[in-house]
Design a protein around this motif. Structure first.
Motif, PDB file in Angstrom:
ATOM      1  N   ARG A  52       0.813  -1.218   0.000  1.00 18.99           N
ATOM      2  CA  ARG A  52       0.000   0.000   0.000  1.00 18.99           C
ATOM      3  C   ARG A  52       0.842   1.262   0.000  1.00 18.99           C
ATOM      4  O   ARG A  52       0.312   2.366   0.009  1.00 18.99           O
ATOM      5  CB  ARG A  52      -0.906   0.005   1.230  1.00 18.99           C
ATOM      6  N   LYS A  53       2.147   1.123   0.029  1.00 18.11           N
ATOM      7  CA  LYS A  53       3.048   2.282   0.110  1.00 18.11           C
ATOM      8  C   LYS A  53       3.181   2.951  -1.256  1.00 18.11           C
ATOM      9  O   LYS A  53       3.259   2.296  -2.282  1.00 18.11           O
ATOM     10  CB  LYS A  53       4.439   1.842   0.585  1.00 18.11           C
ATOM     11  N   SER A  54       3.212   4.276  -1.226  1.00 12.74           N
ATOM     12  CA  SER A  54       3.385   5.014  -2.474  1.00 12.74           C
ATOM     13  C   SER A  54       4.265   6.229  -2.223  1.00 12.74           C
ATOM     14  O   SER A  54       4.541   6.605  -1.090  1.00 12.74           O
ATOM     15  CB  SER A  54       2.031   5.437  -3.048  1.00 12.74           C
ATOM     16  N   LEU A  55       4.671   6.864  -3.324  1.00 16.98           N
ATOM     17  CA  LEU A  55       5.588   7.981  -3.278  1.00 16.98           C
ATOM     18  C   LEU A  55       5.078   9.038  -4.250  1.00 16.98           C
ATOM     19  O   LEU A  55       4.749   8.723  -5.390  1.00 16.98           O
ATOM     20  CB  LEU A  55       6.970   7.481  -3.715  1.00 16.98           C
ATOM     21  N   THR A  56       4.979  10.278  -3.818  1.00 15.54           N
ATOM     22  CA  THR A  56       4.558  11.370  -4.683  1.00 15.54           C
ATOM     23  C   THR A  56       5.785  12.161  -5.092  1.00 15.54           C
ATOM     24  O   THR A  56       6.613  12.513  -4.249  1.00 15.54           O
ATOM     25  CB  THR A  56       3.566  12.294  -3.955  1.00 15.54           C
ATOM     26  N   THR A  57       5.931  12.439  -6.392  1.00 10.19           N
ATOM     27  CA  THR A  57       7.064  13.219  -6.877  1.00 10.19           C
ATOM     28  C   THR A  57       6.563  14.519  -7.490  1.00 10.19           C
ATOM     29  O   THR A  57       5.531  14.551  -8.161  1.00 10.19           O
ATOM     30  CB  THR A  57       7.876  12.444  -7.933  1.00 10.19           C
ATOM     31  N   VAL A  58       7.288  15.597  -7.226  1.00 14.53           N
ATOM     32  CA  VAL A  58       6.965  16.922  -7.758  1.00 14.53           C
ATOM     33  C   VAL A  58       8.176  17.377  -8.561  1.00 14.53           C
ATOM     34  O   VAL A  58       9.270  17.543  -8.009  1.00 14.53           O
ATOM     35  CB  VAL A  58       6.659  17.928  -6.629  1.00 14.53           C
ATOM     36  N   GLN A  59       7.985  17.570  -9.856  1.00 15.01           N
ATOM     37  CA  GLN A  59       9.080  17.909 -10.747  1.00 15.01           C
ATOM     38  C   GLN A  59       8.694  19.117 -11.588  1.00 15.01           C
ATOM     39  O   GLN A  59       7.553  19.229 -12.009  1.00 15.01           O
ATOM     40  CB  GLN A  59       9.380  16.701 -11.645  1.00 15.01           C
ATOM     41  N   GLY A  91      16.623  17.786 -13.117  1.00 15.80           N
ATOM     42  CA  GLY A  91      16.963  18.740 -12.068  1.00 15.80           C
ATOM     43  C   GLY A  91      16.539  18.206 -10.715  1.00 15.80           C
ATOM     44  O   GLY A  91      16.567  17.006 -10.461  1.00 15.80           O
ATOM     45  N   GLU A  92      16.119  19.102  -9.833  1.00 18.42           N
ATOM     46  CA  GLU A  92      15.726  18.689  -8.493  1.00 18.42           C
ATOM     47  C   GLU A  92      14.273  18.215  -8.496  1.00 18.42           C
ATOM     48  O   GLU A  92      13.395  18.888  -9.035  1.00 18.42           O
ATOM     49  CB  GLU A  92      15.894  19.847  -7.510  1.00 18.42           C
ATOM     50  N   VAL A  93      14.043  17.052  -7.902  1.00 20.67           N
ATOM     51  CA  VAL A  93      12.710  16.458  -7.812  1.00 20.67           C
ATOM     52  C   VAL A  93      12.403  16.253  -6.336  1.00 20.67           C
ATOM     53  O   VAL A  93      13.209  15.698  -5.597  1.00 20.67           O
ATOM     54  CB  VAL A  93      12.656  15.105  -8.563  1.00 20.67           C
ATOM     55  N   ILE A  94      11.241  16.718  -5.894  1.00 18.97           N
ATOM     56  CA  ILE A  94      10.820  16.532  -4.506  1.00 18.97           C
ATOM     57  C   ILE A  94      10.037  15.228  -4.419  1.00 18.97           C
ATOM     58  O   ILE A  94       9.113  15.000  -5.196  1.00 18.97           O
ATOM     59  CB  ILE A  94       9.953  17.711  -4.023  1.00 18.97           C
ATOM     60  N   GLN A  95      10.418  14.379  -3.469  1.00 19.67           N
ATOM     61  CA  GLN A  95       9.706  13.128  -3.225  1.00 19.67           C
ATOM     62  C   GLN A  95       9.058  13.197  -1.852  1.00 19.67           C
ATOM     63  O   GLN A  95       9.701  13.575  -0.882  1.00 19.67           O
ATOM     64  CB  GLN A  95      10.667  11.931  -3.264  1.00 19.67           C
ATOM     65  N   ILE A  96       7.777  12.815  -1.780  1.00 17.74           N
ATOM     66  CA  ILE A  96       7.017  12.850  -0.533  1.00 17.74           C
ATOM     67  C   ILE A  96       6.381  11.487  -0.320  1.00 17.74           C
ATOM     68  O   ILE A  96       5.886  10.874  -1.269  1.00 17.74           O
ATOM     69  CB  ILE A  96       5.906  13.921  -0.594  1.00 17.74           C
ATOM     70  N   GLN A  97       6.370  11.037   0.924  1.00 13.67           N
ATOM     71  CA  GLN A  97       5.763   9.746   1.224  1.00 13.67           C
ATOM     72  C   GLN A  97       4.246   9.832   1.112  1.00 13.67           C
ATOM     73  O   GLN A  97       3.637  10.816   1.529  1.00 13.67           O
ATOM     74  CB  GLN A  97       6.137   9.295   2.632  1.00 13.67           C
ATOM     75  N   GLY A  98       3.655   8.787   0.548  1.00 13.52           N
ATOM     76  CA  GLY A  98       2.197   8.707   0.431  1.00 13.52           C
ATOM     77  C   GLY A  98       1.691   9.336  -0.850  1.00 13.52           C
ATOM     78  O   GLY A  98       2.428   9.978  -1.591  1.00 13.52           O
TER      79      GLY A  98
END
Length: 123
Positions: A52-59, A91-98
């Protein structure tokens, strides 16, 4: 054997790994330059981890922003952990849990960091 050959044909295209950033890599400037077309577009994606684990990325955030401060606000507001990953092409990518896609979109619009028209949500 006939069955072995047809089986290889059916699964032949499934051997490659899925790349969630493929569309961002393929977009090029129509004038022939090397700059991406969607340089001002922010891509928000969710990647499935295990179970059920996921990762959100903001690029695609503006490089003039302080990514550490943006990430700190994400972590405080969404009660999750995150990190900043340096990618050679993106470049820089933000990764957030969930799965925080809607929360990230709402936050970016409310704080006026990005216009809603410039946000592309994937997944």
């Amino acid at each position: 054997c006939f069955m072995t050959d047809s089986l290889e044909l059916n699964i032949g295209g499934l051997t490659g790994a899925f790349d969630a950033f493929e569309d961002a890599k393929q977009q090029k400037d129509p004038t022939g330059g090397s700059a991406p077309v969607a340089a001002n577009k922010v891509h928000i994606r969710v990647q499935q981890r295990n179970g059920r684990k996921s990762l959100t990325t903001v690029q695609g955030l503006n490089p003039s922003y302080d990514f550490k401060k943006v990430l700190k606000e994400f972590r405080k507001k969404f009660n999750c952990n995150g990190t900043i990953v340096q990618d050679d092409e993106l470049g820089e990518v933000i990764q957030i849990q969930g799965d925080q896609r809607r929360n990230v979109q709402q936050f970016l619009v409310e704080t006026e960091l990005v216009k809603k028209d410039n946000i592309i949500m994937h997944g």
